[in-house]
Scaffold this active site. Structure first.
Site, PDB file in Angstrom:
ATOM      1  N   HIS A 468      51.743  42.200  39.081  1.00 18.16           N
ATOM      2  CA  HIS A 468      51.893  40.931  38.354  1.00 18.16           C
ATOM      3  C   HIS A 468      50.542  40.380  37.927  1.00 18.16           C
ATOM      4  O   HIS A 468      50.340  40.053  36.744  1.00 18.16           O
ATOM      5  CB  HIS A 468      52.624  39.929  39.248  1.00 18.16           C
ATOM      6  CG  HIS A 468      52.756  38.566  38.633  1.00 18.16           C
ATOM      7  ND1 HIS A 468      53.899  38.147  37.992  1.00 18.16           N
ATOM      8  CD2 HIS A 468      51.891  37.519  38.552  1.00 18.16           C
ATOM      9  CE1 HIS A 468      53.728  36.915  37.539  1.00 18.16           C
ATOM     10  NE2 HIS A 468      52.516  36.511  37.873  1.00 18.16           N
ATOM     11  N   GLU A 469      49.626  40.247  38.869  1.00 14.70           N
ATOM     12  CA  GLU A 469      48.334  39.653  38.531  1.00 14.70           C
ATOM     13  C   GLU A 469      47.558  40.530  37.556  1.00 14.70           C
ATOM     14  O   GLU A 469      46.796  40.017  36.722  1.00 14.70           O
ATOM     15  CB  GLU A 469      47.517  39.397  39.797  1.00 14.70           C
ATOM     16  CG  GLU A 469      48.118  38.355  40.723  1.00 14.70           C
ATOM     17  CD  GLU A 469      48.381  37.019  40.033  1.00 14.70           C
ATOM     18  OE1 GLU A 469      47.632  36.660  39.107  1.00 14.70           O
ATOM     19  OE2 GLU A 469      49.348  36.337  40.426  1.00 14.70           O
ATOM     20  N   HIS A 472      48.265  39.538  34.061  1.00 16.16           N
ATOM     21  CA  HIS A 472      47.389  38.469  33.579  1.00 16.16           C
ATOM     22  C   HIS A 472      46.031  39.042  33.169  1.00 16.16           C
ATOM     23  O   HIS A 472      45.445  38.637  32.147  1.00 16.16           O
ATOM     24  CB  HIS A 472      47.172  37.428  34.677  1.00 16.16           C
ATOM     25  CG  HIS A 472      48.341  36.538  34.940  1.00 16.16           C
ATOM     26  ND1 HIS A 472      48.950  35.802  33.950  1.00 16.16           N
ATOM     27  CD2 HIS A 472      48.990  36.242  36.100  1.00 16.16           C
ATOM     28  CE1 HIS A 472      49.931  35.088  34.494  1.00 16.16           C
ATOM     29  NE2 HIS A 472      49.983  35.347  35.789  1.00 16.16           N
ATOM     30  N   HIS A 475      46.170  40.569  29.834  1.00 19.47           N
ATOM     31  CA  HIS A 475      46.238  39.533  28.800  1.00 19.47           C
ATOM     32  C   HIS A 475      44.836  39.061  28.443  1.00 19.47           C
ATOM     33  O   HIS A 475      44.534  38.802  27.268  1.00 19.47           O
ATOM     34  CB  HIS A 475      47.093  38.375  29.321  1.00 19.47           C
ATOM     35  CG  HIS A 475      47.711  37.541  28.254  1.00 19.47           C
ATOM     36  ND1 HIS A 475      48.531  36.461  28.534  1.00 19.47           N
ATOM     37  CD2 HIS A 475      47.640  37.587  26.899  1.00 19.47           C
ATOM     38  CE1 HIS A 475      48.932  35.898  27.409  1.00 19.47           C
ATOM     39  NE2 HIS A 475      48.402  36.563  26.407  1.00 19.47           N
TER      40      HIS A 475
END
Length: 678
Positions: A468-469, A472, A475
């Site tokens: 998940h991280e 980020h 991104h």
């Protein structure tokens, strides 16, 4: 007192790769002079813009604004990261001093009437300026920022707004520091390994090591994670220990942060009213993809009944298992334990059996990095020659498929007393064509450090968090925009979780799972039957997880829907009433965060925005289906996702990015199916 240029590493851009901050040179005493010079420099740059005798143009006003504050941006990114990742008493003291000063600095810019007049003149003439799409969006976003910051208010209202903003900054800092202090103070100290029965041997060894590090020699310490239901509740066999652990978690900062939560909510409501909104929630959501309070409320209301019903069915099944142990009534500290017992019985799946297959280095390199290679062609090279901000912070250079350097990724994976709870991504350098910057990003997790010489074995949830991280991080790394305002994760709050949630899909993709899920001693792959059982069990417990999340989201919504002037006497009474009104007063399922340690909404940027996780999950579930059914290869789909969405930052409307990739508006049905709510 501002130091000499040669004394302070922040005073000039870093000469390291991609301007990685020179952490080996940075000391705590450098921060305050850099902040003070940075604020002074930016105000001088703003004064030069407003003093320009030439009529406002896009370049001499908007681009000049984007160029301003370079030193302040450099020091703030580094300071904010240290404050969350490796804080000290001196850093916390400086944070308390600087927070209201930085709020006042932002107000000095946004409430400058001459600066706003120039921006407004350009905005009103925008259709005749011949700007390209990204420049036009930048002008529009600046105008919106000024208006939402109070540029149109009377002088008296602006003065009150300044006072509110300064108090909010101080209170949010105090809230955050109270949570950190009480989270440390309420760590559960145990005398014997027998009290930890049910935990794996390496987890017990980690608790002993944690005790040693925290000064409790010959004791076993379970430090608290930032959320309510601590992960060890699923394994601890001693019911009294489970009760003590959950009680420690739920009781954090009640005395200190209850009054602060009331004041923060009241000040936000007053500010919203000044700006013409009926509530802080209405103010926030007006600038998000959701667009209206009604849209958010309708989505949450649609989910609550099905989630509660689902959780009720789960509770009945768990109560049967608890009754077999002589437990008369299923309590909150029992839920995770009996959920794990039922999971084992129903799916023959023991979570502790999985951990030996999820060793950190293998999950990172052969899972997270491998998936980024499959989808986007990236490769990663660790750079031990580059120094991070803490010995645990490792630096990797990220390369494109053609061998060119994309940016830097820092991984800081272990828990420590100086780090905030939870997991997050920070930017240390923001990508921008205008300023010639390449991205430098960091992921922080809170994985317990093992005993010396032992491997770092992850739970399934920790594997999910790692993926998940890193979503980020991608991104930020893939950002390909001209202007700093649009860089990386500078997107609406209810969109920012979308790319990270999409990245979770790689953890269970067969070709990725098979590559990293291998026994840390034997190298044997995770057995196929375990993989099948994991898939079958994936929806198990969705009722609990959805109710836990919705309770926190609606608690946030309740606090920030309070109109100006409404008095709240007691934070805990308000919380109980809000959950009851929402239909989420389920005693056995505490909210994922209770009010007094809900740092997301009271000290970070998620006020009236915690709904964003499930709003983004609508987009995520839809996109995961698209990845699996669009007829393209993984690499082709990855490039489409990168080009159409991950690289655009805030330079394009968020939902336009989604449509550019998926080809239509989002649909909620994939989310309902995933959550077992159909």
């Amino acid at each position: 007192m501002v130091g000499k240029m040669s004394d302070n590493p922040f005073f000039a851009p870093s000469t390291l790769v991609h301007e990685l901050p020179p952490f080996a040179e940075i000391r705590e005493e450098h921060y305050l002079p850099a902040f003070e010079r940075g604020m002074a420099d930016q105000l001088a740059e703003i004064a030069a813009i407003t003093a320009d005798p030439q009529a406002p143009t896009f370049d001499n006003t908007v681009v000049a604004l984007e160029r301003s504050g370079a030193l302040l941006r450099r020091v703030q990114l580094v300071f904010d990261n240290q404050n969350s990742s490796d804080t000290t008493p001196a850093v916390q003291e400086l944070d308390a001093e600087l927070s209201p000063r930085l709020a006042a600095h932002a107000d000095a810019i946004h409430l400058d009437p001459e600066l706003y007049a120039r921006v407004r003149a350009l905005y009103e003439a925008r259709d005749s300026l011949g700007l390209d799409a990204q420049a036009l969006r930048l002008l529009e976003r600046y105008h919106t920022r000024f208006v939402r910051a109070g540029a149109r208010l009377s002088a008296a209202d602006q003065q009150r707004l300044r006072e509110i903003n300064a108090q909010l900054a101080s209170d949010a800092t105090a809230f955050r520091q109270n949570v950190l202090a009480d989270t440390r103070a309420r760590a559960l100290v145990l005398d014997s390994p027998e009290e930890l029965d049910g935990l794996s041997p390496d987890a017990i060894a980690a608790a002993a090591e944690n005790g040693r590090v925290l000064g409790h020699d010959d004791k076993y310490v379970l430090s608290l994670k930032n959320f309510s239901n601590q992960s060890q509740l699923a394994q601890l066999t001693d019911r009294a220990v489970r009760a003590r652990l959950l009680e420690a978690s739920l009781g954090r900062a009640v005395a200190t942060n209850g009054p602060l939560a009331i004041r923060l909510a009241a000040l936000r409501a007053e500010r919203a009213a000044l700006l013409g909104y009926p509530s802080h929630a209405a103010y926030v959501v007006a600038d998000e993809t959701a667009g209206s309070v009604e849209a958010v409320s309708a989505m949450l209301a649609r989910l609550v009944p099905a989630a509660v019903e689902n959780a009720g069915r789960e509770a009945a099944e768990l109560a049967e298992a608890a009754a077999a142990d002589g437990v008369g009534e299923l309590a909150a500290h029992d839920w995770a334990y009996y959920s794990e017992r039922v999971r084992q019985a129903s799916y023959d799946l023991d979570a502790s059996v999985l951990r030996p297959y999820f060793e950190l280095e293998r999950v990172l390199h052969d899972g997270v990095f491998f998936a980024a290679g499959l989808a986007y062609g990236l490769t990663f090279t660790e750079r031990p020659d580059l120094t991070g901000y803490h010995p645990d912070a490792r630096v990797f250079e990220v390369f494109e498929a053609d061998g060119s350097s994309l940016g830097l990724f820092l991984g800081d994976f272990h828990a420590r007393d100086s780090k905030g709870g939870g997991a997050w991504m920070n930017e240390l350098v923001q990508q921008s064509e205008l300023l010639g910057k390449r991205p430098v990003v960091v992921n922080n997790l809170n994985i317990a450090s093992p005993a010396p010489g032992e491997p770092v074995l992850l739970t399934w949830d920790e594997v999910r968090t790692l993926f998940h991280e890193f979503g980020h991080a991608l991104h930020g790394l893939f950002s390909d925009v001209r202007y700093p305002l649009f860089s990386g994760t500078e997107v609406p709050r209810d969109f920012v979780e979308f790319p990270s949630q999409v990245n979770e899909m790689w953890m269970v993709r067969p070709e990725v799972l098979a590559n990293y899920a291998k026994h840390h001693l034997t190298g044997e792959p995770l057995p196929a039957e375990l993989v099948a059982r994991m898939g079958a069990a994936e929806n198990f417990g969705q009722g609990f997880r959805t109710v836990e999340y919705l309770a926190a989201a609606l608690l946030d919504w309740a606090w920030h829907s309070v109109p100006a002037g409404q008095e709240i006497a007691d934070a805990q009474e308000f919380e109980a009433a809000a959950l009851a009104e929402a239909g989420l007063a389920v005693p056995a399922i505490p909210p994922r965060y209770r009010t007094t340690y809900f740092s997301h909404i009271f000290s970070n940027d998620y006020s009236a925005g915690y709904y964003a996780y499930i709003w983004s999950e609508v987009l995520d579930a839809d996109t995961v289906e698209w990845f699996g059914s669009n007829g393209r290869t993984v690499r082709e789909s990855g490039e489409t996702f990168r080009a159409g969405l991950l690289s655009r930052g805030g330079s394009v409307d968020a939902l336009e990015c989604f449509r550019a990739v998926v080809g239509r508006d989002p649909e909620i049905e994939p989310l309902l199916a995933r959550r077992g709510l159909l």
